[in-house]
Design an enzyme around this catalytic site. Structure first.
Site, PDB file in Angstrom:
ATOM      1  N   THR A 185       0.630  -1.220   0.061  1.00 55.22           N
ATOM      2  CA  THR A 185      -0.011   0.019   0.027  1.00 55.22           C
ATOM      3  C   THR A 185       0.952   1.320   0.070  1.00 55.22           C
ATOM      4  OG1 THR A 185      -0.056   0.227   2.542  1.00 55.22           O
ATOM      5  CG2 THR A 185      -1.848  -1.310   1.414  1.00 55.22           C
ATOM      6  N   GLU A 330      -5.660  -3.750  -1.955  1.00 56.65           N
ATOM      7  CA  GLU A 330      -6.417  -4.624  -1.253  1.00 56.65           C
ATOM      8  C   GLU A 330      -7.218  -5.172  -1.913  1.00 56.65           C
ATOM      9  OE1 GLU A 330      -5.711  -1.484  -0.033  1.00 56.65           O
ATOM     10  OE2 GLU A 330      -5.142  -1.642   1.917  1.00 56.65           O
ATOM     11  N   LYS A 439     -14.798  18.037   9.112  1.00 55.40           N
ATOM     12  CA  LYS A 439     -15.979  17.827  10.057  1.00 55.40           C
ATOM     13  C   LYS A 439     -16.508  19.223  10.614  1.00 55.40           C
ATOM     14  CE  LYS A 439     -14.706  13.322  11.042  1.00 55.40           C
ATOM     15  NZ  LYS A 439     -13.467  13.072  10.639  1.00 55.40           N
TER      16      LYS A 439
HETATM   17  P1  AMP Z   1      -4.646   2.534  -3.751  1.00 54.40           P
HETATM   18  O1  AMP Z   1      -4.597   1.335  -3.033  1.00 54.40           O
HETATM   19  O2  AMP Z   1      -3.537   3.385  -3.751  1.00 54.40           O
HETATM   20  O3  AMP Z   1      -5.233   2.140  -5.134  1.00 54.40           O
HETATM   21  O4  AMP Z   1      -5.512   3.604  -3.140  1.00 54.40           O
HETATM   22  C1  AMP Z   1      -7.223   3.168  -3.071  1.00 54.40           C
HETATM   23  C2  AMP Z   1      -7.886   4.313  -2.652  1.00 54.40           C
HETATM   24  O5  AMP Z   1      -7.855   5.373  -3.742  1.00 54.40           O
HETATM   25  C3  AMP Z   1      -9.274   4.060  -2.390  1.00 54.40           C
HETATM   26  O6  AMP Z   1      -9.530   3.544  -1.187  1.00 54.40           O
HETATM   27  C4  AMP Z   1     -10.046   5.337  -2.577  1.00 54.40           C
HETATM   28  O7  AMP Z   1      -9.959   6.043  -1.439  1.00 54.40           O
HETATM   29  C5  AMP Z   1      -9.072   6.002  -3.966  1.00 54.40           C
HETATM   30  N1  AMP Z   1      -9.775   5.694  -5.073  1.00 54.40           N
HETATM   31  C6  AMP Z   1      -9.668   4.763  -5.984  1.00 54.40           C
HETATM   32  N2  AMP Z   1     -10.404   4.942  -7.138  1.00 54.40           N
HETATM   33  C7  AMP Z   1     -11.289   6.194  -6.563  1.00 54.40           C
HETATM   34  C8  AMP Z   1     -12.273   6.734  -7.491  1.00 54.40           C
HETATM   35  N3  AMP Z   1     -12.478   6.302  -8.554  1.00 54.40           N
HETATM   36  N4  AMP Z   1     -12.754   8.039  -6.899  1.00 54.40           N
HETATM   37  C9  AMP Z   1     -12.470   8.337  -5.725  1.00 54.40           C
HETATM   38  N5  AMP Z   1     -11.427   7.936  -4.730  1.00 54.40           N
HETATM   39  C10 AMP Z   1     -10.778   6.534  -5.532  1.00 54.40           C
END
Ligand code: AMP
Length: 551
Positions: A185, A330, A439
């Site tokens: 991550t 994940e 918030k």
């Molecule tokens: P990663 O594991 O680096 O791909 O990050 C995942 C996170 O990216 C998700 O939990 C979201 O918070 C954000 N994310 C992924 N796709 C989107 C999307 N289409 N719109 C908004 N947030 C997104």
């Protein structure tokens, strides 16, 4: 009674076997790290992947070992990826955009035995090599002529290393539940955590991605895989293009507008996938040079929210269908796709664009729920928002070496850390990351909603919204803007642009212009850095008794 079907294990290297057998001469085009655009095909890619596997086994790599790659999307990287899993080992795609210390941390945490890296990353790795005791050998992804001078001990040019294998080899047999790959991550809070994919999860996830409501990919497509392999399996494209026999185009290290346009045009690309930042660069380049996209049919946009203006420009100006998608490392990583169900098809065109701002509905294989802080399920009415939780065969059950402890709730759902609504048709919309939501006076303001609208302003290139301390309301939104080249949007004009599009009390209390917004290793706005930078920002409303104009 058991079923009487064959036990055909779901092994990810069978995907390249299939591509080589059914689509042997389908092209794989790469912009090489050396510069020129080079061509191979699935049959040749498999032959070389077999040599990689054979060479790894000769080195002493055994099932379960981890082999790291630090590389851009090229055919060499792809053959290494299949070769590593074909040796029974797990590929660990290291994200070069992580901080140097994080890179050292994850290589050590994964206990990678070999590191296969592009020449571009040699100086980076030289600077941390003394902190990498588990790496036995550095294989530099080039030939003798391209080999840079390096202080890396035991470094070898990939082509020389590979020439020591003859390819007379069979994939190492493993169980479908064995580890196939790893990705960490991005670690915006705490150390990065290791996500471990199995052969089975990768195969199932790829089958799911190919379905018509999702990638809708076939052998007739030419797929430009912009999203890097080090970003959660390139959203499955490194599997699903081969699984369907699509022509594959790999952009190497060049993701700027001109380079992406060159590949789209030259290779007659029909389908692609990337984060909004990449598409923004392309759209700006097209606009500046008055260019068209006659062959591109559809693009997957995800990783962060796809602004409405982007979907609209792609569709109205270029005739390209945008499929907004959401997921996370994940989840292998795909979780939802915003394709139109028949019950939404009758919507007016503008309402369809509104719908396409949602992250979409999950495919078969992803179960989803939203809950309150006590874990109680919330209704799917498009209004109630809560913690988004997911379950499925390609969703993590734990992190590598148990980092972070138990990550599932009592029903086996994983908390994504996102806050979302789900509407009556099953469309999910991300409201915010649970830690980024603002918030204000006990109510929540979605930073993402405001950002999405602000980037529609003609003078705004990028926008971020964070909560800043406020004496009366705890937090109020601060809008941070990167202007388009040679433009200077005023606070007044941007706020006027937002007016009527968001609730009055969501209106940012202040706006600042910056030259650049920091991004995480996976291209998302780095809110923690912005919160640090503006932690002492005094809002003009901070002294006024009534900052909130209504609720
Ligand atoms: P990663 O594991 O680096 O791909 O990050 C995942 C996170 O990216 C998700 O939990 C979201 O918070 C954000 N994310 C992924 N796709 C989107 C999307 N289409 N719109 C908004 N947030 C997104």
């Amino acid at each position: 009674m058991l079923g009487l079907m064959q036990n055909w294990p779901l092994l990810a290297y069978k995907i390249i076997d299939y591509a080589a057998q059914q689509h042997p001469r389908r092209k794989v085009v790469s912009r090489s790290i050396e510069g020129p655009i080079v061509e191979t095909n699935y049959a040749q890619l498999r032959n070389r992947a077999l040599k990689v596997a054979q060479r790894l086994v000769a080195h002493g790599i055994r099932p379960g070992d981890r082999v790291a790659t630090l590389a851009w999307n090229t055919a060499r990287h792809l053959e290494c990826w299949y070769g590593i899993m074909g040796a029974g080992a797990a590929y660990h795609t290291v994200n070069p955009r992580l901080f140097k210390d994080q890179i050292a941390f994850i290589i050590n945490h994964a206990e990678d035995r070999l590191l296969l890296l592009d020449t571009t990353f040699v100086p980076l790795i030289e600077s941390v090599a003394d902190q990498l005791p588990t790496i036995e050998r550095y294989v530099i992804l080039t030939d003798k002529a391209g080999m840079p001078k390096t202080a890396l001990i035991n470094a070898v040019a990939y082509e020389d290393w590979l020439a020591e294998a003859d390819g007379n080899f069979s994939w190492v047999e493993v169980d479908e539940n064995d580890a196939c790959g790893m990705c960490y991550t991005s670690g915006t809070t705490g150390e990065p955590k290791g996500v471990v994919y199995s052969h089975r999860s990768n195969v199932l996830h790829s089958l799911i991605a190919c379905m018509s409501d999702n990638f809708r990919i076939s052998s007739r497509d030419v797929a430009l895989m912009v999203v890097p392999m080090f970003h959660a399996n390139s959203w499955s494209l490194a599997f699903s293009a081969l699984m369907t026999g699509a022509t594959l185009v790999l952009p190497g290290s060049k993701l700027d507008g001109a380079s992406i346009y060159e590949l789209l045009e030259k290779e007659k690309v029909t389908f692609s996938a990337a984060v909004p930042t990449v598409w923004l660069m392309l759209l700006q380049y097209l606009e500046a040079n008055n260019l068209e996209l006659p062959l591109l049919e559809r693009v997957i946009i995800g990783g962060s929210a796809c602004p409405r203006a982007m979907t609209k420009t792609f569709a109205d100006r270029f005739g390209v269908d945008v499929i907004h998608a959401w997921g996370m490392t994940e989840m292998s990583p795909l979780g939802t796709f915003c394709s139109l169900k028949p019950e939404t098809k009758s919507l007016e065109i503008e309402a369809q664009y509104d719908l396409k701002m949602k992250q979409g509905h999950p495919p078969f294989g992803v179960e989803m729920k939203i809950t309150d802080d006590e874990g109680r399920a919330l209704p799917w009415d498009g209004k109630a928002f809560g913690r988004l939780k997911v379950r499925g065969p390609a969703v993590s059950s734990a992190y590598f070496k148990g980092a972070g402890g138990n990550i599932l709730d009592d029903d086996g759902f994983f908390d994504t850390g996102d806050v979302a609504t789900v509407d009556e048709f099953g469309y999910m919309q991300i409201v915010d990351r649970s830690k980024d939501v603002i918030k204000s006076g006990g109510e929540w303001i979605s930073s993402i909603d405001i950002e999405n609208i602000a980037v529609g302003h003609p003078d705004v290139a990028e926008a971020a919204v964070i909560g800043v301390r406020h004496p009366k309301w705890d937090e109020r939104p601060l809008l941070i803007i990167v202007p388009k080249k040679d433009r200077t949007p005023t606070k007044q004009s941007v706020l006027a642009f937002l007016e009527g599009k968001i609730a009055k009390w969501w209106m940012p209390d202040d706006m600042v212009l910056v030259q650049e917004i920091p991004h995480t290793a996976t291209g998302k706005i780095l809110k923690t850095a912005l919160r640090d930078k503006f932690s002492n920002h005094v809002l003009p409303t901070a002294q006024e008794p009534a900052a909130r104009t209504g609720s």
